[in-house]
Structure formats: C-alpha cells, structure tokens
Design a protein around this motif. Structure first.
Motif, mmCIF file in Angstrom:
data_model
loop_
_atom_site.group_PDB
_atom_site.id
_atom_site.type_symbol
_atom_site.label_atom_id
_atom_site.label_comp_id
_atom_site.label_asym_id
_atom_site.label_seq_id
_atom_site.Cartn_x
_atom_site.Cartn_y
_atom_site.Cartn_z
ATOM 1 N N ASP A 69 90.660 -57.446 79.484
ATOM 2 C CA ASP A 69 89.541 -56.551 79.784
ATOM 3 C C ASP A 69 88.661 -56.403 78.552
ATOM 4 O OD1 ASP A 69 87.758 -54.734 80.748
ATOM 5 O OD2 ASP A 69 89.244 -53.270 81.426
ATOM 6 N N THR A 121 86.866 -52.772 85.068
ATOM 7 C CA THR A 121 88.177 -52.249 84.655
ATOM 8 C C THR A 121 88.962 -51.746 85.866
ATOM 9 O OG1 THR A 121 87.384 -51.701 82.452
ATOM 10 C CG2 THR A 121 89.312 -50.465 83.225
ATOM 11 N N GLN A 181 91.022 -52.556 77.841
ATOM 12 C CA GLN A 181 89.728 -52.494 77.154
ATOM 13 C C GLN A 181 89.859 -51.702 75.851
ATOM 14 O OE1 GLN A 181 86.665 -51.020 79.739
ATOM 15 N NE2 GLN A 181 85.039 -51.913 78.488
HETATM 16 MG MG MG Z 1 85.565 -51.480 81.692
#
Ligand code: MG
Ligand code: GTP
Length: 242
Positions: free
Chosen positions: A169, A48, A89
């Motif tokens: 992500d 990330t 994410q």
């Molecule tokens: Mg991550």
C-alpha cells in the motif's frame, strides 16, 4: 499447488461500520500468481480500503473476496496471514531489535534470509552501518529510524514471511525514484511466482504492471495496461499529467 495465490474480488461493495454510503462499489478483478496488479486513484478513492478486505481487516457487505477459490469469509485470519503479506501505508515497527521486527511471525528464517530480504528492500546498507546490525534496537513505532527506512524494513519483513500474495500500500512513494526503481527490479526476482498487488502514487512505479485498475470514488472506472490506459482513460491521463 501451482495455482496458489489467486486473488479474486467478485462484485464487492463495502461501507465502514456506521457509515451511510459505501466506499467501494461493485469491485471485481482477479490477480494471479506471476502477475502484478496496480491500483491507482486519487486520495480517498478507496485503495487502502480495497486492500484491507483480503486480510479481513473488514468484511464486505456484498460480494466476495476469494483466495484460491475459497471465500476469505470462511478462513480464519491466521490462515490468511500465512499466505498474504500486507505492507501497510503507514508501516509499523514495534519495540525490539531489527531482527525481531523482520522475523515477526517467521521465527525459522535464517540470518542470511533476513539479509537477502533487506538487500531486496534496499535496506541492507543502513542496517549494516549500525553498530549492532540486525541486533540494533528499534523504539516503539519505529521513531528512531526515518520514514523511508521504516518502509524498507516493513517491505523486508513481508519478504521474510514468503507469502503467496503481496499487498503493497503505497510502499514505494517515500523512496527516491532511483531507489524505487532498484527495489522493484530486485523485487521482481523474489516475487516472480507470487501474486503482487501494488497501490501507487507514482506512475513510474506501475508502468510495467500486467493490469492497472483506475479507482475513482470507490469504483473501478478503467482497467488495462499503462499503454492501453494512456489511449483510453481520461481519468488515467489526468493522473499521469498531475
Ligand atoms: Mg490509502
Ligand atoms: P489515500 O491513501 O489518501 O491515497 O486514499 P485511499 O484511496 O487509500 O482511500 P481510503 O481507502 O483510505 O479511504 C476511502 C474512503 O473511506 C475515504 O472517504 C475515507 O475517509 C474513508 N475511510 C477510510 N478509513 C476509514 C475508517 O476507518 N472509517 C470510516 N468510517 N471511513 C474510513
């Protein structure tokens, strides 16, 4: 131009503000239009963090991130956002209708484009099933839709913005394997000329990537295609077997 969407990380080292040690060390890779680059690695490996440097959520301490040959440190965020879509994410929806959420920053998109994006993101059925369709209300944070639905709406939002570069992500892990496969097949068509960078948990999501970067403790320890890594990378083999 024909080359628009080239992403290059050049010897990038990054530490969070106030942190002592870097979370990314000497990261170098290039992603070109038409390519899918996958990033895989254990939790906390830095995936990330790596993505966050392109839209300038943070700037690296050393090295450079370039978009079409220009360091992003010399571009303003709005200019980057027009060309790069990040599906985070933890996908975020805001209070408003589904249509508002999909059009975010792209007011000229037609309803048909919204439905096409939803279809690719495998989200058209559940939106159509709602009484108010695209006009259905989403509560703050998207708490009145499921995690998987939220993820699909955020993928659709990225598609509506028609960027040159897509950053996903971990966007497919909340989907069941069959939906994940259908989504990625549909995605291939619409992103054929774009640059796609995918962070993934599931190997099946990335076996067809042009290049897979294996991230471990902030470093790219191995890179190659799925087949190459199966033969050469113990770290990759561990991930495959886990
Ligand atoms: Mg991550
Ligand atoms: P998963 O999403 O769990 O698979 O991990 P990841 O590979 O995406 O790791 P990520 O880039 O989120 O984190 C890498 C390292 O940076 C970890 O040690 C985190 O604890 C740390 N980290 C992540 N975000 C922050 C932040 O905002 N501030 C600080 N100081 N550290 C952070």
């Amino acid at each position: 131009g024909a080359l628009a969407g080239v992403v290059e990380y050049r010897n990038v080292t990054f530490a969070y503000p106030g942190a002592e040690s870097p979370v990314l060390s000497n990261i170098s890779f290039t992603a070109r239009p038409g390519q899918t680059i996958a990033i895989i690695g254990s939790t906390g490996a830095g995936k990330t963090s790596l993505l966050s440097l392109l839209p300038r959520l943070y700037d690296p301490a050393e090295g450079e991130v370039l978009l079409d040959g220009v360091p992003v440190s010399r571009m303003d965020r709005a200019d980057i956002t027009r060309r790069v879509a990040l599906v985070p994410q933890r996908p975020y929806l805001f209070s408003g209708t589904i249509e508002h959420n999909l059009r975010f920053g792209k007011t000229e998109a037609t309803d048909q484009e919204l439905w096409e994006a939803l279809q690719v993101a495998q989200g058209d059925e559940f939106v159509r099933a709602k009484k108010n369709g695209l006009g259905s209300r989403i509560s703050q944070g998207g708490t009145n839709v499921s995690g998987g639905q939220r993820q699909r709406l955020c993928i659709a939002r990225a598609l509506v913005s028609r960027p040159r570069v897509y950053l996903f992500d971990d966007s497919f892990s909340a989907l069941d394997v069959a939906t994940d496969a259908r989504l990625r097949t549909a995605l291939k068509g619409i992103t054929a000329d774009a640059t796609v960078i995918i962070v993934a948990q599931r190997i099946s999501t990335i076996t067809e990537a042009d290049q897979i970067l294996v991230l471990d403790n902030g470093r790219i320890v191995d890179r190659g295609t799925h087949q190459e890594l199966l033969e050469t990378s113990p770290t990759y083999q561990e991930i495959v077997e886990s």
